[in-house]
Write a protein that holds these residues in place. Structure first.
Motif, PDB file in Angstrom:
ATOM      1  N   LEU A 179       7.789 -22.542 -12.770  1.00  0.00           N
ATOM      2  CA  LEU A 179       6.460 -22.195 -12.716  1.00  0.00           C
ATOM      3  C   LEU A 179       5.925 -22.514 -11.459  1.00  0.00           C
ATOM      4  O   LEU A 179       6.471 -23.206 -10.351  1.00  0.00           O
ATOM      5  CB  LEU A 179       5.592 -23.032 -13.833  1.00  0.00           C
ATOM      6  N   LYS A 180       4.641 -21.802 -11.323  1.00  0.00           N
ATOM      7  CA  LYS A 180       4.051 -22.257 -10.138  1.00  0.00           C
ATOM      8  C   LYS A 180       2.402 -22.186 -10.301  1.00  0.00           C
ATOM      9  O   LYS A 180       2.128 -21.467 -11.181  1.00  0.00           O
ATOM     10  CB  LYS A 180       4.018 -21.266  -8.772  1.00  0.00           C
ATOM     11  N   VAL A 181       1.652 -22.845  -9.537  1.00  0.00           N
ATOM     12  CA  VAL A 181       0.185 -23.056  -9.823  1.00  0.00           C
ATOM     13  C   VAL A 181      -0.398 -22.951  -8.535  1.00  0.00           C
ATOM     14  O   VAL A 181      -0.338 -23.454  -7.450  1.00  0.00           O
ATOM     15  CB  VAL A 181      -0.097 -24.406 -10.341  1.00  0.00           C
ATOM     16  N   LYS A 182      -1.312 -21.767  -8.540  1.00  0.00           N
ATOM     17  CA  LYS A 182      -2.066 -21.392  -7.425  1.00  0.00           C
ATOM     18  C   LYS A 182      -3.127 -22.601  -7.027  1.00  0.00           C
ATOM     19  O   LYS A 182      -3.862 -23.026  -7.940  1.00  0.00           O
ATOM     20  CB  LYS A 182      -2.672 -20.028  -7.533  1.00  0.00           C
ATOM     21  N   GLU A 247      12.291 -27.854 -24.855  1.00  0.00           N
ATOM     22  CA  GLU A 247      12.061 -29.190 -24.081  1.00  0.00           C
ATOM     23  C   GLU A 247      11.640 -28.807 -22.518  1.00  0.00           C
ATOM     24  O   GLU A 247      10.889 -29.496 -21.970  1.00  0.00           O
ATOM     25  CB  GLU A 247      12.995 -30.204 -24.235  1.00  0.00           C
ATOM     26  N   ALA A 248      12.495 -27.973 -21.949  1.00  0.00           N
ATOM     27  CA  ALA A 248      12.368 -27.765 -20.439  1.00  0.00           C
ATOM     28  C   ALA A 248      10.832 -26.871 -20.429  1.00  0.00           C
ATOM     29  O   ALA A 248      10.395 -27.279 -19.342  1.00  0.00           O
ATOM     30  CB  ALA A 248      13.272 -26.723 -20.168  1.00  0.00           C
ATOM     31  N   ASP A 249      10.698 -26.177 -21.436  1.00  0.00           N
ATOM     32  CA  ASP A 249       9.351 -25.340 -21.000  1.00  0.00           C
ATOM     33  C   ASP A 249       8.266 -26.276 -21.368  1.00  0.00           C
ATOM     34  O   ASP A 249       7.056 -26.211 -20.892  1.00  0.00           O
ATOM     35  CB  ASP A 249       9.308 -24.236 -22.395  1.00  0.00           C
ATOM     36  N   SER A 253       5.439 -27.251 -18.910  1.00  0.00           N
ATOM     37  CA  SER A 253       3.898 -27.017 -19.186  1.00  0.00           C
ATOM     38  C   SER A 253       3.217 -28.224 -18.662  1.00  0.00           C
ATOM     39  O   SER A 253       1.917 -28.306 -18.262  1.00  0.00           O
ATOM     40  CB  SER A 253       3.841 -26.670 -20.455  1.00  0.00           C
ATOM     41  N   GLU A 254       3.712 -29.588 -19.306  1.00  0.00           N
ATOM     42  CA  GLU A 254       3.027 -30.705 -18.712  1.00  0.00           C
ATOM     43  C   GLU A 254       2.832 -30.976 -17.251  1.00  0.00           C
ATOM     44  O   GLU A 254       1.931 -31.392 -16.856  1.00  0.00           O
ATOM     45  CB  GLU A 254       3.935 -31.878 -19.541  1.00  0.00           C
ATOM     46  N   ALA A 255       3.812 -30.581 -16.647  1.00  0.00           N
ATOM     47  CA  ALA A 255       3.823 -30.657 -15.085  1.00  0.00           C
ATOM     48  C   ALA A 255       2.736 -29.874 -14.502  1.00  0.00           C
ATOM     49  O   ALA A 255       2.015 -30.532 -13.606  1.00  0.00           O
ATOM     50  CB  ALA A 255       5.054 -30.337 -14.447  1.00  0.00           C
ATOM     51  N   VAL A 256       2.449 -28.612 -15.222  1.00  0.00           N
ATOM     52  CA  VAL A 256       1.329 -28.074 -14.765  1.00  0.00           C
ATOM     53  C   VAL A 256       0.044 -28.686 -14.885  1.00  0.00           C
ATOM     54  O   VAL A 256      -0.802 -28.741 -13.880  1.00  0.00           O
ATOM     55  CB  VAL A 256       1.393 -26.499 -15.377  1.00  0.00           C
ATOM     56  N   ALA A 257       0.066 -29.208 -16.269  1.00  0.00           N
ATOM     57  CA  ALA A 257      -1.332 -30.091 -16.488  1.00  0.00           C
ATOM     58  C   ALA A 257      -1.624 -31.136 -15.673  1.00  0.00           C
ATOM     59  O   ALA A 257      -2.548 -31.374 -15.082  1.00  0.00           O
ATOM     60  CB  ALA A 257      -1.244 -30.460 -18.052  1.00  0.00           C
ATOM     61  N   VAL A 258      -0.594 -31.893 -15.179  1.00  0.00           N
ATOM     62  CA  VAL A 258      -0.362 -32.905 -14.269  1.00  0.00           C
ATOM     63  C   VAL A 258      -0.902 -32.555 -12.976  1.00  0.00           C
ATOM     64  O   VAL A 258      -1.985 -33.159 -12.384  1.00  0.00           O
ATOM     65  CB  VAL A 258       0.944 -33.572 -14.360  1.00  0.00           C
ATOM     66  N   VAL A 259      -0.347 -31.557 -12.403  1.00  0.00           N
ATOM     67  CA  VAL A 259      -0.916 -31.055 -11.223  1.00  0.00           C
ATOM     68  C   VAL A 259      -2.352 -30.493 -11.226  1.00  0.00           C
ATOM     69  O   VAL A 259      -3.052 -30.978 -10.154  1.00  0.00           O
ATOM     70  CB  VAL A 259      -0.105 -29.877 -10.884  1.00  0.00           C
ATOM     71  N   LYS A 260      -2.668 -30.055 -12.017  1.00  0.00           N
ATOM     72  CA  LYS A 260      -4.191 -29.683 -12.086  1.00  0.00           C
ATOM     73  C   LYS A 260      -5.256 -30.754 -12.135  1.00  0.00           C
ATOM     74  O   LYS A 260      -6.374 -30.844 -11.553  1.00  0.00           O
ATOM     75  CB  LYS A 260      -4.373 -28.579 -13.484  1.00  0.00           C
ATOM     76  N   GLN A 261      -4.710 -31.762 -13.015  1.00  0.00           N
ATOM     77  CA  GLN A 261      -5.713 -33.000 -13.364  1.00  0.00           C
ATOM     78  C   GLN A 261      -5.539 -33.729 -11.729  1.00  0.00           C
ATOM     79  O   GLN A 261      -6.727 -34.109 -11.224  1.00  0.00           O
ATOM     80  CB  GLN A 261      -4.888 -33.699 -14.319  1.00  0.00           C
ATOM     81  N   VAL A 262      -4.403 -34.051 -11.334  1.00  0.00           N
ATOM     82  CA  VAL A 262      -4.098 -34.856 -10.108  1.00  0.00           C
ATOM     83  C   VAL A 262      -4.804 -34.411  -8.839  1.00  0.00           C
ATOM     84  O   VAL A 262      -5.500 -34.934  -8.089  1.00  0.00           O
ATOM     85  CB  VAL A 262      -2.808 -35.273  -9.907  1.00  0.00           C
ATOM     86  N   CYS A 263      -4.378 -33.286  -9.025  1.00  0.00           N
ATOM     87  CA  CYS A 263      -5.194 -32.236  -7.684  1.00  0.00           C
ATOM     88  C   CYS A 263      -6.349 -31.694  -7.638  1.00  0.00           C
ATOM     89  O   CYS A 263      -6.978 -31.141  -6.904  1.00  0.00           O
ATOM     90  CB  CYS A 263      -4.056 -31.214  -7.129  1.00  0.00           C
ATOM     91  N   ASN A 264      -6.762 -32.026  -8.928  1.00  0.00           N
ATOM     92  CA  ASN A 264      -8.313 -31.465  -9.270  1.00  0.00           C
ATOM     93  C   ASN A 264      -8.458 -29.965  -9.129  1.00  0.00           C
ATOM     94  O   ASN A 264      -9.451 -29.506  -8.255  1.00  0.00           O
ATOM     95  CB  ASN A 264      -9.426 -32.137  -8.177  1.00  0.00           C
ATOM     96  N   GLU A 265      -7.571 -29.266  -9.574  1.00  0.00           N
ATOM     97  CA  GLU A 265      -7.396 -27.799  -9.490  1.00  0.00           C
ATOM     98  C   GLU A 265      -7.450 -27.256 -10.642  1.00  0.00           C
ATOM     99  O   GLU A 265      -7.005 -27.625 -11.749  1.00  0.00           O
ATOM    100  CB  GLU A 265      -6.107 -27.500  -8.837  1.00  0.00           C
ATOM    101  N   GLY A 267      -6.304 -24.022 -10.722  1.00  0.00           N
ATOM    102  CA  GLY A 267      -5.251 -22.891 -10.478  1.00  0.00           C
ATOM    103  C   GLY A 267      -4.603 -22.298 -11.667  1.00  0.00           C
ATOM    104  O   GLY A 267      -4.509 -22.824 -12.540  1.00  0.00           O
ATOM    105  N   THR A 268      -4.313 -20.842 -11.320  1.00  0.00           N
ATOM    106  CA  THR A 268      -3.791 -20.003 -12.289  1.00  0.00           C
ATOM    107  C   THR A 268      -2.316 -20.479 -12.317  1.00  0.00           C
ATOM    108  O   THR A 268      -1.527 -20.483 -11.470  1.00  0.00           O
ATOM    109  CB  THR A 268      -3.765 -18.634 -11.760  1.00  0.00           C
ATOM    110  N   ARG A 269      -1.842 -20.591 -13.657  1.00  0.00           N
ATOM    111  CA  ARG A 269      -0.275 -20.880 -13.985  1.00  0.00           C
ATOM    112  C   ARG A 269       0.286 -19.352 -13.998  1.00  0.00           C
ATOM    113  O   ARG A 269       0.013 -18.607 -14.535  1.00  0.00           O
ATOM    114  CB  ARG A 269      -0.105 -21.413 -15.445  1.00  0.00           C
ATOM    115  N   ILE A 270       1.525 -19.425 -13.199  1.00  0.00           N
ATOM    116  CA  ILE A 270       2.245 -18.334 -13.216  1.00  0.00           C
ATOM    117  C   ILE A 270       3.686 -18.409 -13.569  1.00  0.00           C
ATOM    118  O   ILE A 270       4.414 -19.408 -12.986  1.00  0.00           O
ATOM    119  CB  ILE A 270       2.377 -17.620 -11.760  1.00  0.00           C
ATOM    120  N   GLU A 271       4.170 -17.755 -14.396  1.00  0.00           N
ATOM    121  CA  GLU A 271       5.641 -17.880 -15.028  1.00  0.00           C
ATOM    122  C   GLU A 271       6.629 -17.369 -13.798  1.00  0.00           C
ATOM    123  O   GLU A 271       6.410 -16.201 -13.438  1.00  0.00           O
ATOM    124  CB  GLU A 271       5.627 -17.131 -16.435  1.00  0.00           C
ATOM    125  N   LEU A 272       7.485 -18.007 -13.488  1.00  0.00           N
ATOM    126  CA  LEU A 272       8.508 -17.542 -12.731  1.00  0.00           C
ATOM    127  C   LEU A 272       9.683 -17.234 -13.567  1.00  0.00           C
ATOM    128  O   LEU A 272      10.155 -15.882 -13.921  1.00  0.00           O
ATOM    129  CB  LEU A 272       8.880 -18.619 -11.649  1.00  0.00           C
TER     130      LEU A 272
END
Length: 276
Positions: A179-182, A247-249, A253-265, A267-272
C-alpha cells in the motif's frame, strides 16, 4: 543460479581448498524480497544473504562489495550476477593445479568440469546492466546440467519437466500486500540503511512492532511489515506479509493507521498489489 554456483565452487574447494576457501558466494535482496525466499536461502540452501536499500545502484554496490560471486535480483525483476577479480584469480590458480595433477582420477575429472563451468558462467551473464533473456537462458542451461549430472535418469523429457516443477516449488511465497499513503512531506519518515526499520519519527517503529507482535501472539510466526518513504513522490510505501492473505491485508491496514497517527497525516490510502 546461487545453488548451482555454490555447488560447483564446493566441488572445486574439495580439490583445491587452499585456493578456493576464501571465495564468497552470496545473494543481495531488498526488504521487498518475500520472507520465504530469504528463509530458504539462509536455512535450507545455506547461502549468505545481504539486505540492501531498494534500488539497483544499492543492490549492485552491495553485491560488488560483499561477495566474489554476488547475485542480486529485486522483486521488480532488475538484477544480474557480478564476479570479482579474486574469482578469476582463483580459477586461474586452479588451472595451474590441474596441469600438475592426474586428471584420470574421477574426483579430479569432476573438479575439472566444475572449473570449466565456472569459467564459462560470466560469459552468459550481462554484468553491467542485467539481461532478463540471458538470465532465463542461464536458468535453462543450469536445469540441463542438473539433469545431465543425475545418474538415475529414466526419461530425459520427464526429468526435464520434473526439474522445473522442483525449481518452482523450492519454497512457497508468503502472502503479502503493498500500500502507499500520500503525505505532505515524505522526508519526515527516515529508515535504517537497508530500509527494514524506521528511525524517524521515533514512535513509528515501536508502533509497527506492536502490530507485528499482535499477530505473533495469535500463533502466527510469519508477520513482517516495513514502511519507507517513496523515492519519487510524497508518499509512504507500506509492505506487509503474513501466513495468510487476510492477515497480510490486516497488517498492512494497521500500518496505514499507524503512519497516519504517528505522522499526523490524513493522507489517502492507495492499493498497490498483493501476492498469494
Amino acid at each position: 543460479v546461487a545453488l548451482f554456483v555454490q555447488n560447483e565452487i564446493n566441488i572445486l574447494k574439495a580439490f583445491a581448498p587452499n585456493v578456493m576457501r576464501e571465495l564468497r558466494c552470496g545473494i543481495v535482496q531488498t526488504a521487498y524480497a518475500n520472507g520465504s525466499s530469504t528463509l530458504f536461502l539462509k536455512n535450507v540452501a545455506k547461502i549468505d544473504v545481504k539486505i540492501a536499500k531498494t534500488g539497483v545502484k544499492y543492490v549492485h554496490a552491495a553485491a560488488h562489495d560483499n561477495f566474489d560471486v554476488g547475485i542480486y535480483f529485486e522483486a521488480n525483476g532488475h538484477g544480474t550476477v557480478l564476479f570479482s577479480e579474486r574469482y578469476y584469480e582463483c580459477l586461474d590458480r586452479c588451472k595451474v593445479l590441474f596441469a600438475s595433477t592426474n586428471t584420470a582420477l574421477p574426483n579430479v575429472q569432476r573438479a575439472e568440469i566444475a572449473l570449466k563451468r565456472l569459467e564459462i558462467l560470466p560469459v552468459l551473464i550481462n554484468q553491467a546492466v542485467g539481461d532478463a533473456l540471458s538470465d532465463l537462458l542461464l536458468v535453462e542451461a543450469i536445469m540441463h546440467l542438473r539433469r545431465t549430472d543425475r545418474t538415475n535418469i529414466q526419461s530425459a523429457s520427464s526429468h526435464w519437466a520434473l526439474d522445473f516443477e522442483v525449481w518452482d516449488k523450492l519454497y512457497t511465497e508468503l502472502p503479502s500486500r503493498q500500500l502507499k499513503v500520500k503525505v505532505k512531506d515524505r522526508t519526515m519518515v527516515q529508515t535504517n540503511d537497508d530500509e527494514t526499520k524506521t528511525t524517524m519519527p521515533a514512535a513509528l517503529q515501536p508502533a509497527l512492532n506492536a502490530a507485528m507482535n499482535a499477530q505473533k501472539s495469535h500463533k502466527n510466526m510469519y508477520p513482517r511489515c516495513f514502511v519507507r518513504p517513496s523515492g519519487t513522490e510524497d508518499a509512504v510505501r507500506i509492505y506487509a506479509e503474513s501466513s495468510t492473505q487476510a492477515e497480510a491485508d490486516a497488517l498492512a491496514s494497521e500500518a496505514v493507521a499507524v503512519v497516519k497517527q504517528v505522522c499526523n497525516e490524513s493522507g489517502t490510502r492507495i492499493e498497490l498489489r498483493s501476492s498469494m
